[in-house]
Design a protein around this motif. Structure first.
Motif, PDB file in Angstrom:
ATOM      1  N   LYS A  84       0.760  -1.201   0.114  1.00  0.00           N
ATOM      2  CA  LYS A  84       0.068  -0.015   0.101  1.00  0.00           C
ATOM      3  C   LYS A  84       0.921   1.246   0.113  1.00  0.00           C
ATOM      4  O   LYS A  84       1.913   1.376   0.577  1.00  0.00           O
ATOM      5  N   LYS A  85       0.370   2.262  -0.794  1.00  0.00           N
ATOM      6  CA  LYS A  85       1.145   3.635  -0.692  1.00  0.00           C
ATOM      7  C   LYS A  85       1.232   4.104   0.660  1.00  0.00           C
ATOM      8  O   LYS A  85       0.083   4.219   1.175  1.00  0.00           O
ATOM      9  N   CYS A  86       2.114   4.695   1.007  1.00  0.00           N
ATOM     10  CA  CYS A  86       2.163   5.649   2.266  1.00  0.00           C
ATOM     11  C   CYS A  86       3.470   6.054   2.501  1.00  0.00           C
ATOM     12  O   CYS A  86       4.577   5.945   1.755  1.00  0.00           O
ATOM     13  N   ASP A  87       3.489   7.107   3.091  1.00  0.00           N
ATOM     14  CA  ASP A  87       4.695   7.876   3.667  1.00  0.00           C
ATOM     15  C   ASP A  87       5.761   6.909   4.360  1.00  0.00           C
ATOM     16  O   ASP A  87       5.471   6.137   4.941  1.00  0.00           O
ATOM     17  N   ALA A  88       6.981   7.410   4.028  1.00  0.00           N
ATOM     18  CA  ALA A  88       8.122   6.429   4.689  1.00  0.00           C
ATOM     19  C   ALA A  88       8.159   6.411   6.159  1.00  0.00           C
ATOM     20  O   ALA A  88       8.377   5.627   6.963  1.00  0.00           O
ATOM     21  N   ASP A  89       7.339   7.685   6.834  1.00  0.00           N
ATOM     22  CA  ASP A  89       7.241   7.675   8.206  1.00  0.00           C
ATOM     23  C   ASP A  89       5.834   6.473   8.694  1.00  0.00           C
ATOM     24  O   ASP A  89       5.972   6.265   9.753  1.00  0.00           O
ATOM     25  N   GLN A  90       5.181   6.139   7.699  1.00  0.00           N
ATOM     26  CA  GLN A  90       3.803   5.486   8.091  1.00  0.00           C
ATOM     27  C   GLN A  90       4.148   3.778   7.725  1.00  0.00           C
ATOM     28  O   GLN A  90       3.571   3.211   8.149  1.00  0.00           O
ATOM     29  N   VAL A  91       5.391   3.466   7.497  1.00  0.00           N
ATOM     30  CA  VAL A  91       5.702   2.117   6.909  1.00  0.00           C
ATOM     31  C   VAL A  91       5.753   1.441   8.267  1.00  0.00           C
ATOM     32  O   VAL A  91       6.763   1.729   9.141  1.00  0.00           O
ATOM     33  N   ALA A  92       5.181   0.162   8.393  1.00  0.00           N
ATOM     34  CA  ALA A  92       5.166  -0.579   9.540  1.00  0.00           C
ATOM     35  C   ALA A  92       5.020  -1.968   9.123  1.00  0.00           C
ATOM     36  O   ALA A  92       4.908  -2.341   7.894  1.00  0.00           O
ATOM     37  N   GLU A  93       5.252  -3.066  10.053  1.00  0.00           N
ATOM     38  CA  GLU A  93       5.309  -4.320   9.768  1.00  0.00           C
ATOM     39  C   GLU A  93       3.905  -4.776   9.251  1.00  0.00           C
ATOM     40  O   GLU A  93       3.661  -5.578   8.599  1.00  0.00           O
ATOM     41  N   ALA A  94       2.517  -4.101   9.776  1.00  0.00           N
ATOM     42  CA  ALA A  94       1.455  -4.322   9.497  1.00  0.00           C
ATOM     43  C   ALA A  94       1.266  -4.341   8.128  1.00  0.00           C
ATOM     44  O   ALA A  94       0.090  -4.474   7.358  1.00  0.00           O
ATOM     45  N   LEU A  95       1.974  -3.429   7.303  1.00  0.00           N
ATOM     46  CA  LEU A  95       1.747  -3.126   5.803  1.00  0.00           C
ATOM     47  C   LEU A  95       2.009  -4.267   5.094  1.00  0.00           C
ATOM     48  O   LEU A  95       1.303  -4.374   3.981  1.00  0.00           O
ATOM     49  N   ALA A  96       2.447  -5.301   5.583  1.00  0.00           N
ATOM     50  CA  ALA A  96       2.496  -6.542   4.818  1.00  0.00           C
ATOM     51  C   ALA A  96       1.419  -7.593   5.232  1.00  0.00           C
ATOM     52  O   ALA A  96       1.048  -8.596   4.564  1.00  0.00           O
ATOM     53  N   GLN A  97       0.327  -7.293   5.956  1.00  0.00           N
ATOM     54  CA  GLN A  97      -0.785  -8.157   6.238  1.00  0.00           C
ATOM     55  C   GLN A  97      -1.746  -8.541   5.181  1.00  0.00           C
ATOM     56  O   GLN A  97      -2.095  -9.552   5.122  1.00  0.00           O
ATOM     57  N   PRO A  98      -1.864  -7.532   4.199  1.00  0.00           N
ATOM     58  CA  PRO A  98      -2.865  -7.801   3.137  1.00  0.00           C
ATOM     59  C   PRO A  98      -2.227  -9.038   2.064  1.00  0.00           C
ATOM     60  O   PRO A  98      -2.739  -9.496   1.189  1.00  0.00           O
ATOM     61  N   LEU A  99      -0.685  -9.027   2.159  1.00  0.00           N
ATOM     62  CA  LEU A  99      -0.137  -9.883   1.307  1.00  0.00           C
ATOM     63  C   LEU A  99      -0.138 -11.451   1.583  1.00  0.00           C
ATOM     64  O   LEU A  99      -0.711 -11.877   2.755  1.00  0.00           O
ATOM     65  N   ARG A 100       0.155 -12.056   0.687  1.00  0.00           N
ATOM     66  CA  ARG A 100       0.175 -13.575   0.496  1.00  0.00           C
ATOM     67  C   ARG A 100       1.196 -14.015   1.890  1.00  0.00           C
ATOM     68  O   ARG A 100       2.185 -13.354   2.242  1.00  0.00           O
ATOM     69  N   GLU A 101       0.836 -14.889   2.476  1.00  0.00           N
ATOM     70  CA  GLU A 101       1.607 -15.619   3.718  1.00  0.00           C
ATOM     71  C   GLU A 101       3.220 -15.604   3.374  1.00  0.00           C
ATOM     72  O   GLU A 101       4.193 -15.273   3.994  1.00  0.00           O
TER      73      GLU A 101
END
Length: 132
Positions: A84-101
């Protein structure tokens, strides 16, 4: 002691015959005739050098963070996924949640590292504010 600016002393930088002995003789002659011909520079003080080190360390962390984010995006794209597009300050591990395992296992640690780097950048931000 005179510290010559090497970019301004063309007599040495553009010389055909160069070795330490010849260069030292030329520098000594220039310093004897007119020290201003050496375009002398002043070194930073210890405090200014320490402050510059803080700024440079922060810049390196920002570059590392950008590299990790770009790596994570680059690993996801060939597998048909996108972060998901976001600012570098908002990148977190949760950003990978929608992806395949399978992709989460690869990208999750990268994004977790980005979180840690973001915290360290915050520490440096506070130091830079204190310097300013």
């Amino acid at each position: 002691m005179i510290v010559a600016n090497p970019h301004k002393v063309k007599l040495i930088t553009q010389s055909v015959r160069q070795n330490d002995r010849i260069d030292a003789q030329k520098l000594a002659r220039l310093a004897r005739v007119d020290p201003q011909l050496l375009a002398p520079i002043r070194h930073r003080g210890a405090e200014a050098q320490a402050e510059l080190a803080v700024i440079r360390a922060r810049a390196e962390l920002i570059a590392a963070r950008s590299g990790l984010i770009n790596c994570a995006r680059g690993l996801a794209k060939p597998m048909g996924e996108r972060l998901k597009k976001c600012d570098a300050d908002q990148v977190a591990e949760a950003l990978a949640q929608p992806l395949r395992e399978a992709l989460q296992v690869v990208i999750g640690p990268l994004l977790k590292s980005v979180e840690g780097i973001r915290e360290q950048i915050g520490v440096y931000d506070r130091k830079v504010e204190a310097i300013a």
